[in-house]
Design a protein around this motif. Structure first.
Motif, PDB file in Angstrom:
ATOM      1  N   LEU A   1      35.416  51.178  43.785  1.00 52.87           N
ATOM      2  CA  LEU A   1      36.666  51.542  43.811  1.00 52.87           C
ATOM      3  C   LEU A   1      37.517  51.542  42.418  1.00 52.87           C
ATOM      4  O   LEU A   1      38.284  52.044  42.421  1.00 52.87           O
ATOM      5  CB  LEU A   1      37.485  50.994  45.019  1.00 52.87           C
ATOM      6  CG  LEU A   1      36.732  51.413  46.259  1.00 52.87           C
ATOM      7  CD1 LEU A   1      37.523  50.358  47.287  1.00 52.87           C
ATOM      8  CD2 LEU A   1      36.997  52.699  46.699  1.00 52.87           C
ATOM      9  N   GLY A   2      36.860  50.596  41.631  1.00 48.43           N
ATOM     10  CA  GLY A   2      37.908  50.189  40.583  1.00 48.43           C
ATOM     11  C   GLY A   2      38.676  48.981  40.815  1.00 48.43           C
ATOM     12  O   GLY A   2      39.118  48.889  42.000  1.00 48.43           O
TER      13      GLY A   2
ATOM     14  N   ARG B   1      42.723  46.138  44.100  1.00 50.13           N
ATOM     15  CA  ARG B   1      44.133  45.130  44.469  1.00 50.13           C
ATOM     16  C   ARG B   1      44.979  45.902  45.140  1.00 50.13           C
ATOM     17  O   ARG B   1      45.707  45.199  45.831  1.00 50.13           O
ATOM     18  CB  ARG B   1      44.502  45.269  42.896  1.00 50.13           C
ATOM     19  CG  ARG B   1      45.927  44.320  42.920  1.00 50.13           C
ATOM     20  CD  ARG B   1      46.113  44.056  41.309  1.00 50.13           C
ATOM     21  NE  ARG B   1      47.487  43.643  41.431  1.00 50.13           N
ATOM     22  CZ  ARG B   1      48.102  42.932  40.244  1.00 50.13           C
ATOM     23  NH1 ARG B   1      47.562  43.122  39.357  1.00 50.13           N
ATOM     24  NH2 ARG B   1      49.336  42.570  40.385  1.00 50.13           N
ATOM     25  N   ARG B   2      45.115  47.146  45.166  1.00 50.90           N
ATOM     26  CA  ARG B   2      46.502  47.872  46.000  1.00 50.90           C
ATOM     27  C   ARG B   2      45.738  47.843  47.336  1.00 50.90           C
ATOM     28  O   ARG B   2      46.815  47.393  48.319  1.00 50.90           O
ATOM     29  CB  ARG B   2      46.080  49.292  45.704  1.00 50.90           C
ATOM     30  CG  ARG B   2      47.098  50.377  46.436  1.00 50.90           C
ATOM     31  CD  ARG B   2      46.966  51.533  46.239  1.00 50.90           C
ATOM     32  NE  ARG B   2      46.049  52.224  47.207  1.00 50.90           N
ATOM     33  CZ  ARG B   2      45.844  52.492  48.263  1.00 50.90           C
ATOM     34  NH1 ARG B   2      46.900  52.259  49.128  1.00 50.90           N
ATOM     35  NH2 ARG B   2      44.910  52.955  48.889  1.00 50.90           N
TER      36      ARG B   2
ATOM     37  N   LYS C   1      43.572  39.821  37.105  1.00 48.70           N
ATOM     38  CA  LYS C   1      42.925  40.206  38.280  1.00 48.70           C
ATOM     39  C   LYS C   1      42.534  39.356  39.160  1.00 48.70           C
ATOM     40  O   LYS C   1      41.700  39.419  39.992  1.00 48.70           O
ATOM     41  CB  LYS C   1      41.498  40.941  37.898  1.00 48.70           C
ATOM     42  CG  LYS C   1      41.886  42.286  36.676  1.00 48.70           C
ATOM     43  CD  LYS C   1      40.690  43.021  36.434  1.00 48.70           C
ATOM     44  CE  LYS C   1      41.144  43.976  35.561  1.00 48.70           C
ATOM     45  NZ  LYS C   1      39.712  44.900  35.142  1.00 48.70           N
ATOM     46  N   ARG C   2      43.327  38.242  38.984  1.00 53.18           N
ATOM     47  CA  ARG C   2      43.338  37.085  40.064  1.00 53.18           C
ATOM     48  C   ARG C   2      44.372  36.641  40.806  1.00 53.18           C
ATOM     49  O   ARG C   2      45.471  36.433  40.342  1.00 53.18           O
ATOM     50  CB  ARG C   2      42.574  35.812  39.186  1.00 53.18           C
ATOM     51  CG  ARG C   2      42.338  34.376  40.038  1.00 53.18           C
ATOM     52  CD  ARG C   2      41.864  33.532  38.872  1.00 53.18           C
ATOM     53  NE  ARG C   2      41.731  31.993  39.319  1.00 53.18           N
ATOM     54  CZ  ARG C   2      40.815  31.842  40.315  1.00 53.18           C
ATOM     55  NH1 ARG C   2      40.029  32.418  40.503  1.00 53.18           N
ATOM     56  NH2 ARG C   2      40.955  30.665  40.632  1.00 53.18           N
TER      57      ARG C   2
ATOM     58  N   ASP D   1      36.017  45.690  37.954  1.00 51.55           N
ATOM     59  CA  ASP D   1      35.844  47.173  38.373  1.00 51.55           C
ATOM     60  C   ASP D   1      34.886  47.397  39.446  1.00 51.55           C
ATOM     61  O   ASP D   1      34.848  48.367  40.039  1.00 51.55           O
ATOM     62  CB  ASP D   1      35.675  47.857  37.000  1.00 51.55           C
ATOM     63  CG  ASP D   1      36.926  47.828  36.247  1.00 51.55           C
ATOM     64  OD1 ASP D   1      38.042  48.111  36.806  1.00 51.55           O
ATOM     65  OD2 ASP D   1      36.852  47.900  34.886  1.00 51.55           O
ATOM     66  N   ASP D   2      33.888  46.694  39.506  1.00 53.84           N
ATOM     67  CA  ASP D   2      32.647  46.758  40.293  1.00 53.84           C
ATOM     68  C   ASP D   2      32.394  45.988  41.320  1.00 53.84           C
ATOM     69  O   ASP D   2      31.451  46.016  42.128  1.00 53.84           O
ATOM     70  CB  ASP D   2      31.412  46.903  39.507  1.00 53.84           C
ATOM     71  CG  ASP D   2      31.008  45.913  38.591  1.00 53.84           C
ATOM     72  OD1 ASP D   2      31.924  44.747  38.710  1.00 53.84           O
ATOM     73  OD2 ASP D   2      30.164  45.824  38.324  1.00 53.84           O
ATOM     74  N   ALA D   3      33.242  44.700  41.641  1.00 57.10           N
ATOM     75  CA  ALA D   3      33.002  43.603  42.525  1.00 57.10           C
ATOM     76  C   ALA D   3      34.036  42.714  42.733  1.00 57.10           C
ATOM     77  O   ALA D   3      34.968  42.803  41.931  1.00 57.10           O
ATOM     78  CB  ALA D   3      31.908  42.628  42.088  1.00 57.10           C
ATOM     79  N   LEU D   4      34.279  42.288  43.823  1.00 56.94           N
ATOM     80  CA  LEU D   4      35.238  41.299  44.476  1.00 56.94           C
ATOM     81  C   LEU D   4      34.572  40.060  44.683  1.00 56.94           C
ATOM     82  O   LEU D   4      33.742  39.999  45.221  1.00 56.94           O
ATOM     83  CB  LEU D   4      35.939  41.622  45.663  1.00 56.94           C
ATOM     84  CG  LEU D   4      37.058  40.784  46.308  1.00 56.94           C
ATOM     85  CD1 LEU D   4      38.347  41.472  46.471  1.00 56.94           C
ATOM     86  CD2 LEU D   4      36.426  40.102  47.438  1.00 56.94           C
TER      87      LEU D   4
END
Length: 110
Positions: A15-16, A21-22, A50-51, A71-74
């Motif tokens: 998802l990017g 985040r959204r 991003k944290r 961009d490719d993982a959480l």
């Protein structure tokens, strides 16, 4: 004093970082309400890049967690009281199931 237990999991996605985040932001208020019903209070830091980090207080215990979005993982990491340690596999499964729902095509609308 008991030794805390670290729980971690990484969930891949396509998802990017911005979309993840959204979606996380959309669901945070709902999750906090669910915790409040169980008399667990959550303190959440604002996003730092991003944290995002969280502290949870309830039942006489405190736990900390952080989410790192790529961009490719959480990546999720939590430091929980030792008493929660035996439930780590269950917590990981629930985290995976929630992430899967959040990141599916319909997750954007929930």
């Amino acid at each position: 004093m008991s030794k805390p237990v670290t729980l971690t999991f990484t969930f891949p996605h396509k998802l990017g970082a911005a979309e993840v985040r959204r979606r996380l932001d959309l669901h945070t208020a709902w999750a906090f309400e669910q915790f409040a019903k169980e008399r667990i209070t959550i303190e959440a830091d604002e996003w730092f890049g991003k944290r995002r980090a969280f502290l949870a207080h309830g039942y006489g215990m405190t736990a900390g967690a952080a989410i790192q979005v790529a961009d490719d993982a959480l990546h999720f990491e939590a430091l929980v009281p030792e008493v929660v340690g035996p439930f780590a596999p269950l917590i990981e499964v629930i985290g995976w199931q929630y992430a899967r729902k959040l990141f599916d095509e319909e997750g954007a609308a929930r």
